[in-house]
Design a protein around this motif. Structure first.
Motif, PDB file in Angstrom:
ATOM      1  N   THR A  12       6.115   7.156  -9.136  1.00  0.00           N
ATOM      2  CA  THR A  12       6.475   8.564  -8.912  1.00  0.00           C
ATOM      3  C   THR A  12       7.489   8.685  -7.768  1.00  0.00           C
ATOM      4  N   HIS A  13       7.359   7.843  -6.750  1.00  0.00           N
ATOM      5  CA  HIS A  13       8.324   7.855  -5.648  1.00  0.00           C
ATOM      6  C   HIS A  13       9.726   7.550  -6.155  1.00  0.00           C
ATOM      7  N   LYS A  14       9.840   6.528  -6.978  1.00  0.00           N
ATOM      8  CA  LYS A  14      11.154   6.148  -7.506  1.00  0.00           C
ATOM      9  C   LYS A  14      11.696   7.233  -8.423  1.00  0.00           C
ATOM     10  N   ALA A  15      10.816   7.794  -9.252  1.00  0.00           N
ATOM     11  CA  ALA A  15      11.259   8.850 -10.169  1.00  0.00           C
ATOM     12  C   ALA A  15      11.799  10.046  -9.402  1.00  0.00           C
ATOM     13  N   GLU A  16      11.089  10.454  -8.347  1.00  0.00           N
ATOM     14  CA  GLU A  16      11.519  11.619  -7.572  1.00  0.00           C
ATOM     15  C   GLU A  16      12.810  11.344  -6.802  1.00  0.00           C
ATOM     16  N   SER A  17      13.005  10.077  -6.389  1.00  0.00           N
ATOM     17  CA  SER A  17      14.257   9.747  -5.711  1.00  0.00           C
ATOM     18  C   SER A  17      15.454   9.869  -6.653  1.00  0.00           C
ATOM     19  N   LEU A  18      15.175   9.815  -7.956  1.00  0.00           N
ATOM     20  CA  LEU A  18      16.224   9.957  -8.972  1.00  0.00           C
ATOM     21  C   LEU A  18      16.313  11.378  -9.506  1.00  0.00           C
ATOM     22  N   GLY A  19      15.547  12.296  -8.908  1.00  0.00           N
ATOM     23  CA  GLY A  19      15.623  13.694  -9.300  1.00  0.00           C
ATOM     24  C   GLY A  19      14.715  14.095 -10.436  1.00  0.00           C
ATOM     25  N   TYR A  20      13.738  13.229 -10.773  1.00  0.00           N
ATOM     26  CA  TYR A  20      12.813  13.567 -11.858  1.00  0.00           C
ATOM     27  C   TYR A  20      11.412  13.758 -11.295  1.00  0.00           C
ATOM     28  N   HIS A  21      10.775  14.877 -11.638  1.00  0.00           N
ATOM     29  CA  HIS A  21       9.412  15.156 -11.187  1.00  0.00           C
ATOM     30  C   HIS A  21       8.437  14.721 -12.281  1.00  0.00           C
ATOM     31  N   VAL A  56      -3.070   3.188  -6.360  1.00  0.00           N
ATOM     32  CA  VAL A  56      -1.867   3.066  -5.539  1.00  0.00           C
ATOM     33  C   VAL A  56      -0.599   2.951  -6.369  1.00  0.00           C
ATOM     34  N   ASP A  57      -0.624   2.092  -7.375  1.00  0.00           N
ATOM     35  CA  ASP A  57       0.592   1.759  -8.132  1.00  0.00           C
ATOM     36  C   ASP A  57       1.336   2.976  -8.698  1.00  0.00           C
ATOM     37  N   TYR A  78       8.159  -0.590  -7.036  1.00  0.00           N
ATOM     38  CA  TYR A  78       8.846   0.233  -8.028  1.00  0.00           C
ATOM     39  C   TYR A  78      10.040  -0.555  -8.577  1.00  0.00           C
ATOM     40  N   PRO A  79      10.498  -0.223  -9.772  1.00  0.00           N
ATOM     41  CA  PRO A  79      11.633  -0.936 -10.354  1.00  0.00           C
ATOM     42  C   PRO A  79      12.858  -0.882  -9.442  1.00  0.00           C
ATOM     43  N   GLY A  80      13.406  -2.035  -9.161  1.00  0.00           N
ATOM     44  CA  GLY A  80      14.596  -2.122  -8.312  1.00  0.00           C
ATOM     45  C   GLY A  80      14.307  -2.604  -6.905  1.00  0.00           C
ATOM     46  N   ALA A  81      13.038  -2.584  -6.467  1.00  0.00           N
ATOM     47  CA  ALA A  81      12.720  -2.897  -5.069  1.00  0.00           C
ATOM     48  C   ALA A  81      13.076  -4.338  -4.707  1.00  0.00           C
ATOM     49  N   THR A  82      12.833  -5.276  -5.614  1.00  0.00           N
ATOM     50  CA  THR A  82      13.097  -6.681  -5.291  1.00  0.00           C
ATOM     51  C   THR A  82      14.565  -6.892  -4.935  1.00  0.00           C
ATOM     52  N   GLU A  83      15.442  -6.383  -5.789  1.00  0.00           N
ATOM     53  CA  GLU A  83      16.878  -6.632  -5.583  1.00  0.00           C
ATOM     54  C   GLU A  83      17.515  -5.648  -4.604  1.00  0.00           C
ATOM     55  N   GLU A  84      16.950  -4.441  -4.497  1.00  0.00           N
ATOM     56  CA  GLU A  84      17.553  -3.423  -3.634  1.00  0.00           C
ATOM     57  C   GLU A  84      16.991  -3.420  -2.217  1.00  0.00           C
ATOM     58  N   ASP A  85      15.723  -3.778  -2.052  1.00  0.00           N
ATOM     59  CA  ASP A  85      15.082  -3.725  -0.741  1.00  0.00           C
ATOM     60  C   ASP A  85      14.849  -5.103  -0.125  1.00  0.00           C
ATOM     61  N   PRO A  95       0.820  -1.217   0.000  1.00  0.00           N
ATOM     62  CA  PRO A  95       0.000   0.000   0.000  1.00  0.00           C
ATOM     63  C   PRO A  95       0.852   1.263   0.000  1.00  0.00           C
ATOM     64  N   VAL A  96       0.182   2.389   0.123  1.00  0.00           N
ATOM     65  CA  VAL A  96       0.861   3.666   0.357  1.00  0.00           C
ATOM     66  C   VAL A  96       0.350   4.225   1.669  1.00  0.00           C
ATOM     67  N   ASP A  97       1.141   5.125   2.288  1.00  0.00           N
ATOM     68  CA  ASP A  97       0.712   5.728   3.541  1.00  0.00           C
ATOM     69  C   ASP A  97      -0.147   6.964   3.262  1.00  0.00           C
ATOM     70  N   GLU A  98      -0.490   7.700   4.313  1.00  0.00           N
ATOM     71  CA  GLU A  98      -1.385   8.847   4.149  1.00  0.00           C
ATOM     72  C   GLU A  98      -0.770   9.955   3.301  1.00  0.00           C
ATOM     73  N   SER A  99       0.551   9.940   3.173  1.00  0.00           N
ATOM     74  CA  SER A  99       1.233  10.932   2.336  1.00  0.00           C
ATOM     75  C   SER A  99       1.541  10.391   0.944  1.00  0.00           C
ATOM     76  N   HIS A 100       0.933   9.257   0.603  1.00  0.00           N
ATOM     77  CA  HIS A 100       1.091   8.613  -0.708  1.00  0.00           C
ATOM     78  C   HIS A 100       2.512   8.093  -0.941  1.00  0.00           C
ATOM     79  N   ARG A 101       3.225   7.800   0.127  1.00  0.00           N
ATOM     80  CA  ARG A 101       4.553   7.216   0.001  1.00  0.00           C
ATOM     81  C   ARG A 101       4.446   5.700   0.088  1.00  0.00           C
ATOM     82  N   PRO A 102       5.212   4.965  -0.716  1.00  0.00           N
ATOM     83  CA  PRO A 102       5.147   3.499  -0.677  1.00  0.00           C
ATOM     84  C   PRO A 102       5.404   2.962   0.725  1.00  0.00           C
ATOM     85  N   ASP A 103       4.565   2.028   1.125  1.00  0.00           N
ATOM     86  CA  ASP A 103       4.727   1.362   2.416  1.00  0.00           C
ATOM     87  C   ASP A 103       5.180  -0.073   2.149  1.00  0.00           C
TER      88      ASP A 103
END
Length: 421
Positions: free
Chosen positions: A266-275, A260-261, A119-126, A83-91
């Motif tokens: 968008t979370h991953k994109a913003e972590s990479l500096g893209y809005h 949700v998806d 998000y792409p990368g979560a399986t191997e990175e998280d 899911p996502v939290d109340e701020s729409h961040r991935p949980d």
């Protein structure tokens, strides 16, 4: 050693998978909810995705809430919510806890497959670091990982697990082969082998992002056409006569996928500096539709002279989609809160929703059977078949004379409803 599959999470995704594999060989289905396990042992699936007959046919399936029962498995499939939290961040909390559970049981040669949307990368990175830390094993030497995103469509009896092509992937070429062969046993529609786990993750997350954006466009068009006094459904039917016009309809966008998806991407994109302008614009517009519906209803009631402090509105349907008991991330609640914000009294009637779950999650009691002649407004919010079976006159009978009937799902014709999206 013959494969023994452990499935972690027995919800809308995990249970159909467990039942399918349980017809072929040994499967342990694990869920942290003891009540869920007790019901499944009685052959009852509250999600309605798996029938009692299908559960009975899964002769090799054992369901349990004891993680130790998974110890003899050599393939683990994780199907927990993301899911996502109340701020729409991935949980990723449920996913990480499931990874801890599996990691504590991992043995050399084991395979872990993730189906949860990430998000792409979560399986191997998280997830993989947790598996390594818990097991003391080394990734791609002692154990491998696959990713095969779920494509379950709750309430859809025509496109079920076996009927939808399954995307598969693995952390090594040999693992990719193994994952693909595994799913081909239960998915008659076939598989699509992605070149990497990250590609498979990205494919899943954009499936629902694309739908979200398309629905946002139609929702915005509906707002424009409403200002023009043009019936949106009539416009869409006319435009739909062209072969390449996509058949989307306006509405409330909730649930655990479309609503949700996109936030995972968008979370991953913003972590990479893209809005991501378009993705977030679509999300903002769709997230605001419940408020828009409430405003339209109140406006119509004011024009009719029935928007008094004692006015009462009936909302028919609360689940996030038709013919499905799932209340997760339902945006009908935004309509409820919006009307209450205007000081109106609101009753909700949904025969598919669990009253206890509604009370627990949203703090109010549903109405088992609306009383005729009670309401100043009626909103058809979810297109359950049980509502479709009612005539316009039967639905109007819930209201007083002059009550406003607002149809969000085009269950009624333009002439039968006072308002439509």
């Amino acid at each position: 050693m013959a494969d023994k599959i452990g499935i972690i999470g027995l919800g809308y995704v995990g249970l159909p998978l467990a039942a399918a594999f349980g017809r072929l060989g040994p499967v342990v289905g694990f869920d942290i909810n003891p009540g869920r396990i007790a019901a499944l042992k009685q052959g009852e699936d509250e999600t309605r995705e798996t029938t009692p007959e299908e559960l009975a046919a899964a002769h090799h399936l054992q369901v349990t809430d004891a993680a130790a029962d998974l110890a003899q498995c050599n393939i683990y499939i994780v199907t927990v919510p993301t899911p996502v939290d109340e701020s729409h961040r991935p949980d990723l909390g449920p996913l990480k806890r499931a990874s801890e559970t599996v990691g504590a049981l991992l043995k050399p040669g084991d395979l872990v497959i993730y189906e949860s949307t990430v998000y792409p990368g979560a399986t191997e990175e998280d997830c993989v670091p947790i598996l390594e830390a818990q097991s003391g094993l080394v990734f791609n030497r002692d154990f491998t990982v696959g990713y095969s995103p779920e494509r379950i469509n709750p309430g859809d009896k025509q496109r079920r697990l076996a009927d939808v092509v399954k995307v598969t992937s693995g952390s090594t070429p040999q693992t990719a082969d193994r994952v693909d062969a595994l799913y081909r046993q239960v998915v008659t529609a076939g598989t699509h082998r992605a070149p990497s786990i990250r590609v498979a993750e990205a494919a899943k997350v954009i499936e629902n992002s694309q739908r979200d954006i398309n629905i946002a466009l139609i929702n915005e068009l509906a707002m424009i056409f409403n200002r023009m006094g043009i019936d949106t459904e009539a416009v869409l039917k006319a435009a739909g006569s062209k072969w390449n016009f996509l058949p989307f309809r306006p509405g409330l966008v909730g649930g655990h996928c479309i609503g949700v998806d996109p936030y995972y991407l968008t979370h991953k994109a913003e972590s990479l500096g893209y809005h991501p302008d378009i993705l977030l614009a679509g999300r903002r517009l769709n997230d605001g539709m419940g408020t828009y519906v409430a405003q339209q209803m109140v406006k119509a009631m004011m024009q009719q002279g029935c928007a008094t402090p004692e006015a009462r509105v009936l909302i028919m349907g609360l689940t996030f989609k038709e013919n499905c008991p799932d209340l997760r991330n339902t945006r009908v609640i935004d309509v409820v809160r919006g009307l209450e914000g205007f000081g109106l009294q609101v009753d909700v009637h949904d025969p598919l929703a669990d009253p206890a779950e509604v009370a627990r999650e949203y703090g109010f009691d549903t109405v088992a059977q609306p009383k005729a002649g009670t309401y100043d407004g009626v909103i058809l919010a979810v297109a359950h078949d049980v509502f479709k079976d009612l005539s316009a006159a039967q639905i109007r009978s819930f209201g007083r004379d002059g009550a406003i009937l607002y149809d969000l799902k085009y269950i009624l014709t333009e002439d039968e409803a006072d308002l439509r999206l």
